[in-house]
Scaffold this motif. Structure first.
Motif, PDB file in Angstrom:
ATOM      1  N   ALA A 155       0.843  -1.201   0.000  1.00  0.00           N
ATOM      2  CA  ALA A 155       0.000   0.000   0.000  1.00  0.00           C
ATOM      3  C   ALA A 155       0.873   1.244   0.000  1.00  0.00           C
ATOM      4  O   ALA A 155       1.848   1.336   0.742  1.00  0.00           O
ATOM      5  CB  ALA A 155      -0.910  -0.008   1.224  1.00  0.00           C
ATOM      6  N   GLY A 156       0.522   2.194  -0.855  1.00  0.00           N
ATOM      7  CA  GLY A 156       1.271   3.434  -0.964  1.00  0.00           C
ATOM      8  C   GLY A 156       2.367   3.390  -1.996  1.00  0.00           C
ATOM      9  O   GLY A 156       2.870   4.430  -2.405  1.00  0.00           O
ATOM     10  N   SER A 157       2.754   2.179  -2.432  1.00  0.00           N
ATOM     11  CA  SER A 157       3.767   2.029  -3.470  1.00  0.00           C
ATOM     12  C   SER A 157       3.183   1.343  -4.701  1.00  0.00           C
ATOM     13  O   SER A 157       3.451   1.744  -5.828  1.00  0.00           O
ATOM     14  CB  SER A 157       4.965   1.233  -2.949  1.00  0.00           C
ATOM     15  N   SER A 158       2.382   0.305  -4.483  1.00  0.00           N
ATOM     16  CA  SER A 158       1.737  -0.386  -5.595  1.00  0.00           C
ATOM     17  C   SER A 158       0.545   0.410  -6.106  1.00  0.00           C
ATOM     18  O   SER A 158      -0.090   1.158  -5.350  1.00  0.00           O
ATOM     19  CB  SER A 158       1.249  -1.769  -5.151  1.00  0.00           C
ATOM     20  N   THR A 159       0.227   0.236  -7.392  1.00  0.00           N
ATOM     21  CA  THR A 159      -0.994   0.813  -7.939  1.00  0.00           C
ATOM     22  C   THR A 159      -2.189   0.169  -7.256  1.00  0.00           C
ATOM     23  O   THR A 159      -2.255  -1.074  -7.165  1.00  0.00           O
ATOM     24  CB  THR A 159      -1.085   0.570  -9.461  1.00  0.00           C
ATOM     25  N   PRO A 160      -3.149   0.949  -6.763  1.00  0.00           N
ATOM     26  CA  PRO A 160      -4.297   0.355  -6.069  1.00  0.00           C
ATOM     27  C   PRO A 160      -5.066  -0.616  -6.965  1.00  0.00           C
ATOM     28  O   PRO A 160      -5.100  -0.472  -8.189  1.00  0.00           O
ATOM     29  CB  PRO A 160      -5.161   1.579  -5.717  1.00  0.00           C
ATOM     30  N   LEU A 161      -5.672  -1.609  -6.348  1.00  0.00           N
ATOM     31  CA  LEU A 161      -6.501  -2.557  -7.081  1.00  0.00           C
ATOM     32  C   LEU A 161      -7.865  -1.924  -7.349  1.00  0.00           C
ATOM     33  O   LEU A 161      -8.449  -1.281  -6.478  1.00  0.00           O
ATOM     34  CB  LEU A 161      -6.671  -3.842  -6.279  1.00  0.00           C
ATOM     35  N   SER A 162      -8.361  -2.122  -8.563  1.00  0.00           N
ATOM     36  CA  SER A 162      -9.648  -1.536  -8.936  1.00  0.00           C
ATOM     37  C   SER A 162     -10.808  -2.493  -8.722  1.00  0.00           C
ATOM     38  O   SER A 162     -11.892  -2.090  -8.311  1.00  0.00           O
ATOM     39  CB  SER A 162      -9.627  -1.084 -10.396  1.00  0.00           C
ATOM     40  N   HIS A 163     -10.576  -3.808  -8.977  1.00  0.00           N
ATOM     41  CA  HIS A 163     -11.649  -4.775  -8.768  1.00  0.00           C
ATOM     42  C   HIS A 163     -11.095  -6.191  -8.850  1.00  0.00           C
ATOM     43  O   HIS A 163      -9.959  -6.409  -9.275  1.00  0.00           O
ATOM     44  CB  HIS A 163     -12.770  -4.588  -9.798  1.00  0.00           C
ATOM     45  N   THR A 164     -11.907  -7.127  -8.438  1.00  0.00           N
ATOM     46  CA  THR A 164     -11.614  -8.555  -8.533  1.00  0.00           C
ATOM     47  C   THR A 164     -12.674  -9.199  -9.397  1.00  0.00           C
ATOM     48  O   THR A 164     -13.871  -8.958  -9.192  1.00  0.00           O
ATOM     49  CB  THR A 164     -11.601  -9.213  -7.141  1.00  0.00           C
ATOM     50  N   ASP A 165     -12.274 -10.013 -10.372  1.00  0.00           N
ATOM     51  CA  ASP A 165     -13.260 -10.599 -11.271  1.00  0.00           C
ATOM     52  C   ASP A 165     -13.790 -11.926 -10.712  1.00  0.00           C
ATOM     53  O   ASP A 165     -13.404 -12.372  -9.625  1.00  0.00           O
ATOM     54  CB  ASP A 165     -12.696 -10.757 -12.692  1.00  0.00           C
ATOM     55  N   ALA A 166     -14.664 -12.562 -11.481  1.00  0.00           N
ATOM     56  CA  ALA A 166     -15.349 -13.767 -11.015  1.00  0.00           C
ATOM     57  C   ALA A 166     -14.396 -14.942 -10.795  1.00  0.00           C
ATOM     58  O   ALA A 166     -14.719 -15.874 -10.045  1.00  0.00           O
ATOM     59  CB  ALA A 166     -16.434 -14.158 -12.012  1.00  0.00           C
ATOM     60  N   ASP A 167     -13.239 -14.915 -11.435  1.00  0.00           N
ATOM     61  CA  ASP A 167     -12.253 -15.982 -11.276  1.00  0.00           C
ATOM     62  C   ASP A 167     -11.232 -15.696 -10.182  1.00  0.00           C
ATOM     63  O   ASP A 167     -10.293 -16.477  -9.994  1.00  0.00           O
ATOM     64  CB  ASP A 167     -11.529 -16.220 -12.606  1.00  0.00           C
ATOM     65  N   GLY A 168     -11.381 -14.564  -9.495  1.00  0.00           N
ATOM     66  CA  GLY A 168     -10.465 -14.223  -8.421  1.00  0.00           C
ATOM     67  C   GLY A 168      -9.262 -13.414  -8.841  1.00  0.00           C
ATOM     68  O   GLY A 168      -8.394 -13.110  -8.021  1.00  0.00           O
ATOM     69  N   ASN A 169      -9.175 -13.041 -10.138  1.00  0.00           N
ATOM     70  CA  ASN A 169      -8.079 -12.199 -10.614  1.00  0.00           C
ATOM     71  C   ASN A 169      -8.288 -10.759 -10.146  1.00  0.00           C
ATOM     72  O   ASN A 169      -9.415 -10.249 -10.164  1.00  0.00           O
ATOM     73  CB  ASN A 169      -8.030 -12.208 -12.145  1.00  0.00           C
ATOM     74  N   THR A 170      -7.198 -10.105  -9.752  1.00  0.00           N
ATOM     75  CA  THR A 170      -7.273  -8.707  -9.352  1.00  0.00           C
ATOM     76  C   THR A 170      -6.767  -7.817 -10.490  1.00  0.00           C
ATOM     77  O   THR A 170      -5.882  -8.208 -11.257  1.00  0.00           O
ATOM     78  CB  THR A 170      -6.474  -8.449  -8.068  1.00  0.00           C
ATOM     79  N   TRP A 171      -7.334  -6.615 -10.580  1.00  0.00           N
ATOM     80  CA  TRP A 171      -7.077  -5.710 -11.689  1.00  0.00           C
ATOM     81  C   TRP A 171      -6.698  -4.326 -11.176  1.00  0.00           C
ATOM     82  O   TRP A 171      -7.110  -3.910 -10.086  1.00  0.00           O
ATOM     83  CB  TRP A 171      -8.314  -5.593 -12.580  1.00  0.00           C
ATOM     84  N   GLN A 172      -5.902  -3.616 -11.991  1.00  0.00           N
ATOM     85  CA  GLN A 172      -5.516  -2.235 -11.716  1.00  0.00           C
ATOM     86  C   GLN A 172      -5.903  -1.362 -12.900  1.00  0.00           C
ATOM     87  O   GLN A 172      -5.948  -1.828 -14.040  1.00  0.00           O
ATOM     88  CB  GLN A 172      -4.002  -2.131 -11.498  1.00  0.00           C
ATOM     89  N   GLN A 173      -6.151  -0.091 -12.633  1.00  0.00           N
ATOM     90  CA  GLN A 173      -6.343   0.903 -13.684  1.00  0.00           C
ATOM     91  C   GLN A 173      -5.056   1.713 -13.781  1.00  0.00           C
ATOM     92  O   GLN A 173      -4.674   2.398 -12.831  1.00  0.00           O
ATOM     93  CB  GLN A 173      -7.521   1.826 -13.362  1.00  0.00           C
ATOM     94  N   ARG A 174      -4.366   1.619 -14.921  1.00  0.00           N
ATOM     95  CA  ARG A 174      -3.076   2.297 -15.085  1.00  0.00           C
ATOM     96  C   ARG A 174      -3.161   3.332 -16.189  1.00  0.00           C
ATOM     97  O   ARG A 174      -3.615   3.052 -17.301  1.00  0.00           O
ATOM     98  CB  ARG A 174      -1.983   1.281 -15.421  1.00  0.00           C
ATOM     99  N   ALA A 175      -2.704   4.544 -15.875  1.00  0.00           N
ATOM    100  CA  ALA A 175      -2.707   5.644 -16.845  1.00  0.00           C
ATOM    101  C   ALA A 175      -1.319   5.806 -17.456  1.00  0.00           C
ATOM    102  O   ALA A 175      -0.301   5.701 -16.755  1.00  0.00           O
ATOM    103  CB  ALA A 175      -3.127   6.942 -16.161  1.00  0.00           C
ATOM    104  N   LEU A 176      -1.273   6.063 -18.758  1.00  0.00           N
ATOM    105  CA  LEU A 176      -0.025   6.311 -19.464  1.00  0.00           C
ATOM    106  C   LEU A 176       0.126   7.795 -19.790  1.00  0.00           C
ATOM    107  O   LEU A 176      -0.815   8.581 -19.656  1.00  0.00           O
ATOM    108  CB  LEU A 176       0.016   5.482 -20.752  1.00  0.00           C
ATOM    109  N   ASP A 177       1.319   8.172 -20.228  1.00  0.00           N
ATOM    110  CA  ASP A 177       1.607   9.579 -20.518  1.00  0.00           C
ATOM    111  C   ASP A 177       0.727  10.142 -21.624  1.00  0.00           C
ATOM    112  O   ASP A 177       0.526  11.355 -21.701  1.00  0.00           O
ATOM    113  CB  ASP A 177       3.080   9.750 -20.910  1.00  0.00           C
ATOM    114  N   ASP A 178       0.225   9.266 -22.508  1.00  0.00           N
ATOM    115  CA  ASP A 178      -0.619   9.748 -23.603  1.00  0.00           C
ATOM    116  C   ASP A 178      -2.063   9.981 -23.170  1.00  0.00           C
ATOM    117  O   ASP A 178      -2.917  10.318 -23.986  1.00  0.00           O
ATOM    118  CB  ASP A 178      -0.569   8.786 -24.795  1.00  0.00           C
ATOM    119  N   GLY A 179      -2.335   9.781 -21.870  1.00  0.00           N
ATOM    120  CA  GLY A 179      -3.672  10.010 -21.346  1.00  0.00           C
ATOM    121  C   GLY A 179      -4.566   8.785 -21.358  1.00  0.00           C
ATOM    122  O   GLY A 179      -5.650   8.814 -20.769  1.00  0.00           O
TER     123      GLY A 179
END
Length: 211
Positions: free
Chosen positions: A145-169
């Motif tokens: 926490a505080g260093s990793s990108t926060p998790l946005s959600h967990t899907d039905a199979d238990g995979n965790t996801w992040q929302q990552r922004a790039l320099d191009d927006g």
């Protein structure tokens, strides 16, 4: 995922500049050469080649593979040991390697991007390219926490996801799982001889010999 890393290629290594991660990185870089001394190594998804010169320093042969030419262009521009070669290979399509086999494998930050429901099968496909007694090493992230990108959600199979922004927006949904030791070793089972799980503050390292 392929599009995300293609777009991120030029700035990918910013992540390695974070001050709080330097001690971990130096420790892992220093440990890699001895694990691969004299080995013929298949590197999975080499990306921009941060780990390649460290692991390949004393290797006999090191085949660095990736699906994205953009990331491999960054890697090819670096000073590499003479044993290193690069090849465009999809890590889900090992048939592109023909009949080649190896006595070692390395994957940095790949395990976390394979969907949980596919991971056991993917490990089987990697091991099929390796000879008995092969040395295998995975490096990946711990969630901090505080260093990793926060998790946005967990899907039905238990995979965790992040929302990552790039320099191009652009904003990308990126699958990123954070296994613990028990989960990883359960997937490998008895095919992993003498497994070692090493935890640093921001990363984990799993190395084992293939039965």
């Amino acid at each position: 995922m392929q599009d995300y890393y293609r777009r991120r290629a030029a700035v990918y290594e910013r992540i390695y500049a974070r001050p709080e991660r330097q001690d971990d990185l130096r420790a892992m870089e220093a440990a890699l050469p001895a694990l691969y001394a004299g080995r013929r190594v298949l590197e999975v998804a080499c990306g921009t080649g941060w780990w390649t010169p460290h692991g390949a320093r004393d290797a006999r042969r090191w085949l660095a593979t990736d699906i994205n030419p953009e990331t491999m262009d960054v890697a090819r521009a670096k000073a590499m040991p003479a044993c290193v070669e690069f090849r465009r290979v999809d890590a889900h399509q090992w048939s592109e390697l023909g009949s080649e086999t190896f006595d070692a494998a390395f994957a940095g930050f790949w395990w976390s991007h394979v969907p949980l429901q596919q991971l056991r099968g993917w490990l089987d496909s990697l091991h099929a390219r390796l000879e008995p007694g092969a040395q295998v090493v995975f490096i990946d992230n711990r969630y901090v926490a505080g260093s990793s990108t926060p998790l946005s959600h967990t899907d039905a199979d238990g995979n965790t996801w992040q929302q990552r922004a790039l320099d191009d927006g652009s904003v990308h949904a990126v699958l990123k799982n954070f296994p613990d030791r028990a989960q990883a070793l359960a997937l490998l089972g008895p095919r992993a001889r003498a497994p070692r799980w090493t935890e640093h503050t921001h990363y984990w390292v799993l190395d084992y010999t293939l039965a």
